[in-house]
Enzyme design. Structure first.
Site, mmCIF file in Angstrom:
data_model
loop_
_atom_site.group_PDB
_atom_site.id
_atom_site.type_symbol
_atom_site.label_atom_id
_atom_site.label_comp_id
_atom_site.label_asym_id
_atom_site.label_seq_id
_atom_site.Cartn_x
_atom_site.Cartn_y
_atom_site.Cartn_z
ATOM 1 N N CYS A 16 -2.187 -12.271 0.174
ATOM 2 C CA CYS A 16 -0.996 -11.418 0.251
ATOM 3 C C CYS A 16 -0.553 -11.498 1.692
ATOM 4 O O CYS A 16 -0.414 -12.598 2.209
ATOM 5 C CB CYS A 16 -1.308 -10.011 -0.225
ATOM 6 S SG CYS A 16 -2.791 -9.279 0.469
ATOM 7 N N ILE A 24 0.820 -1.216 0.000
ATOM 8 C CA ILE A 24 0.000 0.000 0.000
ATOM 9 C C ILE A 24 0.848 1.257 0.000
ATOM 10 O O ILE A 24 0.437 2.274 -0.548
ATOM 11 C CB ILE A 24 -0.967 0.017 1.209
ATOM 12 C CG1 ILE A 24 -0.201 -0.069 2.522
ATOM 13 C CG2 ILE A 24 -1.985 -1.084 1.105
ATOM 14 C CD1 ILE A 24 -1.051 0.263 3.737
ATOM 15 N N ASP A 78 -2.120 -9.765 4.619
ATOM 16 C CA ASP A 78 -3.316 -9.891 5.444
ATOM 17 C C ASP A 78 -4.545 -10.264 4.630
ATOM 18 O O ASP A 78 -5.593 -10.553 5.186
ATOM 19 C CB ASP A 78 -3.572 -8.586 6.197
ATOM 20 C CG ASP A 78 -2.541 -8.394 7.302
ATOM 21 O OD1 ASP A 78 -2.201 -9.395 7.966
ATOM 22 O OD2 ASP A 78 -2.075 -7.264 7.485
ATOM 23 N N GLY A 79 -4.412 -10.164 3.330
ATOM 24 C CA GLY A 79 -5.528 -10.598 2.485
ATOM 25 C C GLY A 79 -6.671 -9.620 2.434
ATOM 26 O O GLY A 79 -7.811 -10.012 2.232
ATOM 27 N N TRP A 80 -6.405 -8.332 2.643
ATOM 28 C CA TRP A 80 -7.523 -7.397 2.507
ATOM 29 C C TRP A 80 -7.255 -6.271 1.521
ATOM 30 O O TRP A 80 -8.121 -5.459 1.284
ATOM 31 C CB TRP A 80 -7.972 -6.852 3.856
ATOM 32 C CG TRP A 80 -6.878 -6.314 4.743
ATOM 33 C CD1 TRP A 80 -5.832 -5.543 4.360
ATOM 34 C CD2 TRP A 80 -6.757 -6.495 6.146
ATOM 35 N NE1 TRP A 80 -5.068 -5.231 5.432
ATOM 36 C CE2 TRP A 80 -5.612 -5.800 6.567
ATOM 37 C CE3 TRP A 80 -7.514 -7.174 7.112
ATOM 38 C CZ2 TRP A 80 -5.199 -5.775 7.889
ATOM 39 C CZ3 TRP A 80 -7.087 -7.131 8.422
ATOM 40 C CH2 TRP A 80 -5.937 -6.445 8.805
ATOM 41 N N ASP A 81 -6.056 -6.203 0.954
ATOM 42 C CA ASP A 81 -5.813 -5.175 -0.046
ATOM 43 C C ASP A 81 -5.608 -5.777 -1.439
ATOM 44 O O ASP A 81 -6.501 -5.799 -2.257
ATOM 45 C CB ASP A 81 -4.594 -4.335 0.347
ATOM 46 C CG ASP A 81 -4.860 -3.500 1.584
ATOM 47 O OD1 ASP A 81 -5.922 -2.884 1.628
ATOM 48 O OD2 ASP A 81 -4.030 -3.477 2.503
ATOM 49 N N ARG A 82 -4.399 -6.281 -1.653
ATOM 50 C CA ARG A 82 -4.105 -6.851 -2.967
ATOM 51 C C ARG A 82 -4.979 -8.062 -3.257
ATOM 52 O O ARG A 82 -5.416 -8.283 -4.383
ATOM 53 C CB ARG A 82 -2.627 -7.256 -3.023
ATOM 54 C CG ARG A 82 -1.712 -6.070 -3.096
ATOM 55 C CD ARG A 82 -0.293 -6.461 -2.804
ATOM 56 N NE ARG A 82 -0.017 -6.471 -1.375
ATOM 57 C CZ ARG A 82 1.195 -6.497 -0.849
ATOM 58 N NH1 ARG A 82 2.262 -6.536 -1.644
ATOM 59 N NH2 ARG A 82 1.395 -6.494 0.448
#
Lengths: 900, 596
Positions: free
Chosen positions: B375, B314, B377-381
């Site tokens: 990725c 990010i 944490d699995g909440w963006d990419r």
């Protein structure tokens, strides 16, 4: 097409030979190229491999390579098998053919990635294993000779080296081709006869002030111009003949185009003069020439309806030398057409694509041209001043700028026939040296420059910004791009009309004239459908309806630049003529007040060391001689030192922009005839907002100077009539322009991927791209036309009932409106009763309903999803057109970036 | 409420949506300031100059409400109007002080999240700046000042209820669940115990017991275990999403996790391998081991193939967008435009995300292999990749309704931290948690749309509207970081959903070129090459008049459709009229010129 993708792994010779032999066994017929009348085979090499691009020479196609006097032809067993069944898309070239004239460079590839340029005309002694051919249309081809019988490859390469680079134009295939001569294409002026010029003069409202001149009969005055030219009517043929000697290449100023207001575009070369006059005689000569130039300019002034002084744009300084353009093009070619062998390197480099594209400066060239063309169009529209495009040769940049300006100004040039005529006039008749610039013969090597390619790119950019304003599509532009290098046609073959005429009249090998504009030689009718923009009929219909009702066009950007530079220009023009002794001129101080707002930038201009408006104006003021440098010429900073062509133009553009915004807030809000809300607003009288607080002319220019009062009156008059028009074409929110307000910034431009990246299947947008737009719009427009016809016939029917109490008026109008149908390319008739089907629920029905569409569906099979191909652009290569079954894993993997 | 579009000219109607104005009776109200219901005037300053970078200084009055900033030029006739929701403001600065001399050197500058800065010059002698500055601070950053976000005060009523757009169970059922191998589990995370950033409803392998799920959650970062995002009902190839496994430097293993991954693989009978796509660059993945994270290794997950997608984090994206703003606003350097654009790397990042999604599509569609995406944490990419690949694979998500479901599901319910990434009503503009991840996703959608203009039911205007209201604080949709927080805050009852607004005006967001017959069942495979990707100038450069499209494509096609409807009606009317005259006798048909 899977079947001919024979997988040949070069590293593994054993399996190689096997797979190759298998193909060999399958061969039941002797391979032969398709030959045109007059075409003969010169050399052939069997068992040649043609590698697919970007596969590291791992797979490709096997076949025989032929050299004929027309093309390099690669024939595969598959082709031979298909010979009876499938007709080729291009009737002149098969999918793997390369026209000899298209070949630019031939390289021999060696191990380790080295490559050696093979010198044209030389004789090859060593062995060639792999051969790369770079073409002028930006394609590249890779052949492998591994399995070619000993010596055959040398023979064929030597044949290539000799026949691809003829020493004279007369050695091109056009002279040997036995295809019939083309007929005149209806509606296209070839500008060979006086009649064509005469019609053009009348079409352009230039009959007063300008006349046809026969001084150049038999090319006795100027060899690079057509026999008939148009000059100022005050000049006699004798004057022209004499004056032409003072100009470079003996090219006197030539009328190209005229506007209703009496403004014209004139192309002129610079006066012939040595750069460093040594003797007195030469200085005299120079002065003499300049005097002649002034006389000619004075005549242009007189030819103007209001005797305004023309604006002279010195293109030599505003635009880079043509050599730079060639360098730019070569860089562009290296960037897009010779990508590395391997897919991986290609993707790695893809991230740097934008800066690489910038370093080619190609888009900057496009931007400069569009900017200048836009200036020309604005000066003519807003200032009503004629423009003289002056360039040393008068045959290169001026052709681009003049034709682009006409495309912006003249809707006729945006039709297919109009575009043909435009190219015929500006490029062919006025002597763009195609042969030299496109490298048609070996000697011309250093003089090559792709001006016409640049022109096509510029047109494409305008088309992108105004997709509904052109009758043609980008497919059409790409087809022209490809046809430039087809030696069957003579359109783009010669340096001048004279050369062409000599060739035609030659006793020994007379040229049969074939024009590229006769598309039927290359494509059948269904394929030509792809040239026609489906949105154009709507634009045309809107214009026609509005015109028939006396409505002004809905120009969304009304008259920008009122202020600042143009008014300044105009003032300057008028003031400087003070010193030439003309009446009705304002005083000098009067114009200074108008300069105040931009005095600071004028200062800047001085600092730039360029010849500023200011200075020339001063000069004009101080000059006592009647003629001299009193003419306002706009020059730019030398292109190389600064990327900006000219501060003046930049400021000019800025002023345009400001005008636009204020207009958007002011006039459009006021409920004028604007693009949006035009349904509602078309009936409220447009209000006039004064352009300047301190007075000035109207910001709003309606339709070629038609006054607002008039249009308002006509609006009121026609209101009754409007209610009865069956199809409210005039009411739809559809932009109709008097002049296209093109956005010329590099940031506004796009990379023409559809043309430049088409040779690489990885860049195909499978099942998408512009063509889906094209299809969808086509569907809509077709439906609309059908509904319109239904309405017309239903109304006719009603009228029949109503004969006792006739609504004859409505009927007549309906007929008038629908009669434009025929002028908009009659489509295949559909029975009117058919419309009960609900097409909206199933768009594929729309597409298949009518004949042109169903034939199109061969190109984009809407019915079979996932197999569409983005490449209608590249009609020539049939392989790329074929329905692609979704690629298998092995191929597909290659398309991705492999990240490790 | 024009969706934060600035110049109120006709050209901008593209981005402007009209909302009926109710409340005009406020005591402070000037007649001409359009207010939403619930909106109140809080301050005004006269004789303020707006320094427009394109037109130049404009004199006028500036008003602040609890929702927006409203500037109106004093010019007679058709004044210049600037209408900006305060939610887009990232930072407010005073420019110049007491000692400032010269015209327009004393005032306020607003740095906005939507690619522009606004500068207002005040007259020192009016002493108007201080009050205005305070009001702006308060209402641009209400959370910092203990005030509610405007969405909680909005009283507008819309015909549609956007909160009911997404029904998690119905959506899973649409994909054919429950099946032999996949079930819908609505119980286990009912109270958000197992994973507080996940939704309450999961699609999980049928074989997995609840204990398994608990153990797997324990091994995955933040408890974000692999859960079903999408499944092809025909091939059973699935997309699952999760966070990184907590392997750490010591190489921890979790038998349950390994078995669970095997279950996901086994659920797809056709494949013998599971692709695990780790969105990160491999270097980052390795570095994450030091923080207890890591990636699936061959020896622990023998039937999985791990691929890194090289998408940056990010912080890199935030920096990239910052650079992009620099080159886009206020003025552009045309001569070096392309290389400047390249140096922002924005398109390169877009390409990376798209290429990753295309890879997923390739595996799922062409190989019929199941794919697991994560990725850190699995909440963006991860959200970007799953939602984009679902968009390409399933034409349902390319309809207006489906796209709303997609955002609700993959972004909102799976806990993309909107509050942190956007910073609604918060003045910490330098917060390291802010990032334009969602903007990037919308940009990717635009790129796909660009390459497949007929494949989307909605248009570009929808994308821009979503992005505008991502910041505007008008709707509650993008508030909070997770479903849990939204439930706690009772967002659904206290605010309006953006989909309420959009679905009530759906005709504005429809793509006239949409071809449902072709698009359904079509799998989109966009070309992720810079030869085709373009900067989305109509969003990023929309404040610059030089980028205003002369002929908006959508408007044109819309006209065609409208015209078609008109003509159709005309035909019907004529038919009726004809029929009313009795049976059609043999009327000699007047041949139309076309057929003539």
């Amino acid at each position: 097409m899977e079947s001919f993708k024979s997988y040949i792994i070069i590293d593994d010779a054993e399996s190689d030979v096997n797979s190759f032999e298998r193909i060999e066994d399958a061969r039941c017929v002797q391979l032969e190229p398709r030959l045109l009348p007059g075409e003969t085979v010169i050399a052939l090499a069997p068992h040649v491999l043609k590698f697919s691009p970007l596969c590291e020479r791992k797979h490709g196609v096997s076949g025989d390579l032929f050299i004929t006097n027309f093309k390099i032809s690669f024939v595969t067993p598959q082709d031979a098998a298909d010979a009876d069944g499938i007709t080729e898309r291009n009737q002149l070239l098969s999918s793997y053919d390369i026209c000899l004239m298209n070949v630019d460079r031939i390289y021999s590839l060696h191990s380790g990635g080295r490559r050696k340029l093979l010198v044209p005309g030389s004789n090859l002694t060593g062995a060639v294993r792999e051969l790369q051919i770079l073409c002028k249309d930006l394609s590249s081809h890779l052949f492998g000779f591994k399995f070619v019988p000993n010596g055959a490859e040398r023979a064929i390469v030597n044949a290539m080296l000799h026949h691809c680079y003829p020493k004279r134009v007369e050695l091109h295939f056009a002279f040997e081709c036995r295809l019939p001569a083309t007929q005149d294409v209806p509606g296209v002026s070839m500008f060979r006869q006086a009649q064509d010029w005469d019609e053009e003069l009348r079409r352009c409202h230039s009959s007063t002030g300008w006349r046809i001149c026969y001084a150049n009969e038999n090319y006795q005055v100027c060899p690079s111009l057509s026999e008939v030219i148009v000059v100022s009517s005050d000049l006699t043929d004798d004057d022209i003949a004499k004056a032409s000697a003072s100009f470079r290449g003996n090219r006197p100023p030539i009328w190209c185009w005229g506007h209703k207001s009496g403004c014209v575009i004139v192309r002129m070369s610079t006066v012939s003069a040595d750069s460093s006059p040594s003797s007195n005689a030469m200085i005299d000569r120079k002065q003499e020439n300049e005097k002649v130039e002034s006389i000619m300019l004075e005549n242009i002034r007189k030819a103007h309806s209001r005797r305004k002084q023309p604006l002279i744009l010195e293109l030599d300084t505003l635009l880079p030398p043509v050599k730079d353009l060639q360098n730019s093009f070569v860089k562009l070619r290296d960037l897009i057409c010779v990508p590395p062998d391997s897919m991986r390197i290609l993707w790695d480099q893809d991230d740097r694509f934008l800066s690489q594209l910038e370093s080619t400066r190609w888009l900057h060239m496009v931007s400069s041209c569009l900017r200048l063309a836009s200036t020309v169009s604005r000066v003519i529209m807003d200032q009503k001043v004629s423009v003289v495009l002056q360039e040393s040769s008068g045959r290169d940049w001026s052709a681009i700028i003049s034709s682009l300006a006409q495309i912006l100004l003249d809707s006729h040039c945006r039709t297919i026939q109009g575009f043909h005529s435009l190219v015929q006039k500006e490029w062919v008749a006025l002597g763009h040296s195609f042969s030299t610039r496109l490298g048609r013969w070996t000697v011309s090597d250093g003089e090559q420059s792709p001006l016409f390619n640049l022109f096509l790119d510029c047109v494409w950019q305008i088309l992108q910004q105004f997709p509904a304003q052109f009758e043609f599509t980008s497919t059409y532009l790409i087809t022209i791009w490809d046809s430039m290098h087809l030696s069957v046609f003579d359109t783009f073959l010669f340096d001048s009309p004279r050369d062409r005429k000599c060739a035609v009249l030659d006793n020994q090998t007379p040229l049969t004239s074939r024009s590229v504009w006769d598309w039927s030689l290359q494509y059948d009718e269904n394929e030509q459908e792809l040239f026609y923009n489906p949105l154009y009929p709507i634009s045309k219909r809107v214009v026609e309806t509005r015109q028939s009702l006396g409505l002004p066009p809905t120009d969304p950007t009304p008259a920008p630049p009122a202020s600042q530079l143009t008014s300044q220009l105009a003032q300057t023009l008028m003031t400087s003529s003070l010193n030439l002794g003309y009446p009705n001129i304002r005083t000098r101080s009067g114009s200074i007040s108008s300069l105040n707002r931009h005095s600071s930038y004028l200062e800047d201009l001085k600092l730039d060391g360029t010849e500023t408006l200011n200075r020339s104006w001063m000069k004009a003021g101080s000059r006592s001689s009647l003629f001299g440098a009193g003419w306002n010429k706009i020059k730019g900073v030398a292109f190389g030192t600064s990327p900006r062509p000219s501060r003046i133009l930049e400021e000019y553009e800025k002023s345009m922009l400001e005008g636009e915004i204020i207009d958007a807030m002011g006039t459009l809000k006021a409920g004028t005839v604007s693009t949006r809300n035009s349904v509602k607003d078309a009936f409220t009288p447009p209000s006039i907002t004064p352009r300047h607080k301190n007075g000035g002319t109207n910001r709003w220019t309606v339709c070629d100077g038609q006054s607002l009062g008039q249009s308002r009156r006509s609006l009121q008059q026609s209101e009754d009539e409007l209610r009865n028009v069956p199809v409210p074409w005039h009411k739809i929110d559809w932009s109709v322009y008097t002049v296209l307000p093109v956005m010329p910034l590099v940031a506004n431009l796009k990379f023409w991927a559809q043309c430049y990246a088409r040779f690489f299947p990885v860049f195909d947008i499978r099942g998408g791209g512009d063509l889906t737009n094209f299809c969808q719009n086509w569907g809509y427009v077709d439906e609309l036309m059908m509904l319109e016809n239904t309405i017309a016939s239903l109304e006719a029917e009603l009228n029949y009932y109503n004969q006792k109490s006739p609504k004859s008026r409505s009927g007549s109008i309906s007929r008038r409106v629908s009669s434009s149908n025929s002028s908009i390319r009659a489509r295949t008739p559909t029975p009117i009763q058919e419309e009960a089907v609900d097409y909206s629920s199933n768009p594929s029905l729309i597409l298949l309903r009518q004949k042109p569409l169903s034939s199109l569906s061969a190109f984009y099979p809407f019915t079979s999803q996932r197999v569409l191909n983005d490449k209608g652009s590249h009609i020539r290569s049939s392989a790329e057109f074929d329905l692609r079954v979704k690629p298998e894993e092995e191929h597909y993997e290659g398309d991705f970036i492999v990240i490790s | 409420m024009s969706s934060s579009s600035s110049v109120s000219n006709e050209n901008a109607t593209d981005t402007a949506i009209k909302v009926t104005v109710h409340n005009r009776s406020d005591s402070l109200s000037f007649d001409d300031i359009p207010l939403l219901s619930g909106e109140k005037l809080h301050g005004t300053a006269k004789e303020v100059t707006y320094l427009c970078p394109h037109i130049g200084p404009i004199k006028g009055n500036l008003t602040v409400t609890n929702y927006k900033l409203y500037f109106k030029g004093t010019e007679k006739g058709h004044p210049f109007i600037l209408d900006v929701p305060l939610g887009v403001v990232a930072r407010i600065e005073k420019v110049g002080g007491v000692s400032s001399r010269g015209e327009n050197s004393y005032g306020i500058e607003l740095h906005c999240k939507d690619m522009r800065n606004l500068r207002f010059a005040h007259k020192q002698e009016n002493h108007s700046r201080r009050n205005l500055f305070e009001k702006l601070q308060q209402y641009a950053f209400p959370l910092t000042h203990k005030l509610p976000l405007f969405a909680f005060e909005l009283q507008e009523v819309y015909a549609e209820n956007g909160w009911s757009v997404y029904e998690p169970v119905a959506e899973l059922k649409r994909m054919g669940l429950p099946t032999e191998s996949w079930i819908i589990n609505t119980r286990i995370n009912d109270n958000y115990d197992i994973c507080d950033t996940y939704p309450a409803v999961w699609g999980v392998p049928a074989m997995a017991t609840e204990d398994d799920l608990r153990n797997v959650a324990g091994f995955r970062s933040r408890g974000r275990l692999p859960v079903l995002s999408w499944i092809n009902p025909e091939t059973q190839a699935s997309i699952t999403r999760c966070a990184q496994p907590m392997i750490g430097v010591s190489g921890r293993r979790c038998r349950e996790d390994e078995r669970y991954v095997q279950m996901i693989l086994d659920a797809n009978a056709q494949a013998h391998k599971l692709f695990i796509l780790d969105a990160r660059p491999s270097v980052n993945a390795v570095a994450n081991k030091a923080r207890g994270g890591g990636y699936e290794t061959d020896d622990c997950y023998p039937n999985a193939e791990l691929v890194f997608l090289d998408i940056h984090n990010i912080h890199v994206m935030r920096e990239s967008l910052r650079k992009l703003k620099e080159i886009c606003f206020p003025l552009i350097d045309d001569a070096r435009w392309l290389s400047n654009l390249e140096s922002t790397h924005w398109l390169e990042h877009i390409k990376c995300v798209l290429a990753g999604a295309v890879r997923v599509v390739d595996k799922v569609e062409n190989n019929r292999t199941s794919v697991m995406i994560h990725c850190s944490d699995g909440w963006d990419r991860t959200a970007q990749l799953t939602s984009l690949s679902m968009l390409m694979l399933d034409s349902y998500y390319r309809t207006l309704k489906g796209f709303e479901v997609l955002i609700e599901k993959e972004w909102l319910s799976f806990g993309h931290k909107f509050a942190q990434r956007i910073g609604h009503g918060d003045d910490r503009y330098q917060d390291a948690d802010r990032s334009p991840v969602f903007v990037q996703f919308i940009d990717c959608v635009w790129q796909v749309m660009n390459q497949f203009p007929h494949a989307f039911e909605f248009n570009e205007h929808l994308l821009i509207t979503i992005l505008d209201h991502l910041y505007s604080n008008l709707f509650g949709t993008f508030f909070c970081n997770s479903e849990l927080q939204r439930v706690k805050e009772d967002i659904k009852n206290r605010t309006v959903s953006i989909w309420s607004f959009i679905n009530s005006h759906s005709e504005d967001f429809m793509n006239p070129l949409y071809c449902a017959a072709v698009s359904s069942n079509q799998v989109l495979v966009p070309v992720a090459s810079l030869r085709h990707l373009r900067l989305w100038t109509s969003y990023y450069c929309r404040w610059n008049p030089r980028f205003r499209a002369q002929e908006p494509v959508g408007a044109r096609s819309k006209q065609l459709l409208a015209l078609k409807a008109q003509l159709q009606k005309k035909v019907d009317d004529l038919r009726k009229e004809l029929e009313s005259r009795g049976p059609r006798v043999n009327v000699p048909r007047v041949s139309s010129p076309v057929y003539g």
